[in-house]
Scaffold this motif. Sequence first.
Motif: not given
Length: 121
Positions: A106-118
């Motif tokens: 994974f890309e760091a941005d993908d992880v952070v964006n998913a966490v923020k979304r959820v």
Amino acid sequence: MSKTILIVDDASFMRMTLKNLLESEGYIVVGEAQDGRMAVQKYKELKPDLVIMDITMPEMSGDEALKEIKSLDPDAKVIMCSALGQQHKIVDAIQGGAMDFIVKPFEADDVVNAVKRVLAY
């Protein structure tokens, strides 16, 4: 108040990578587990705001752990992780109640964006 996260992955380097990334974003990693059975126990103990969990693990898979966690807490917020090429498992996880997924590597941005979304739900 910072949100609490439980990280579940059978690979310790993945747990460490996620923990470092999430803590650098201001989240609190309250626990880690290396298999689904431990994830369910830790969820009961820690009641985290979010679980990030690998799908493929020994002992108990992420899919099975997801079902158990959702039966304990229908409002549990879970993001599943899977390797490329496991799209069918991701579909099963979403149907099982996961709110998002991250594809490894994974890309760091993908992880952070998913966490923020959820966590925004």
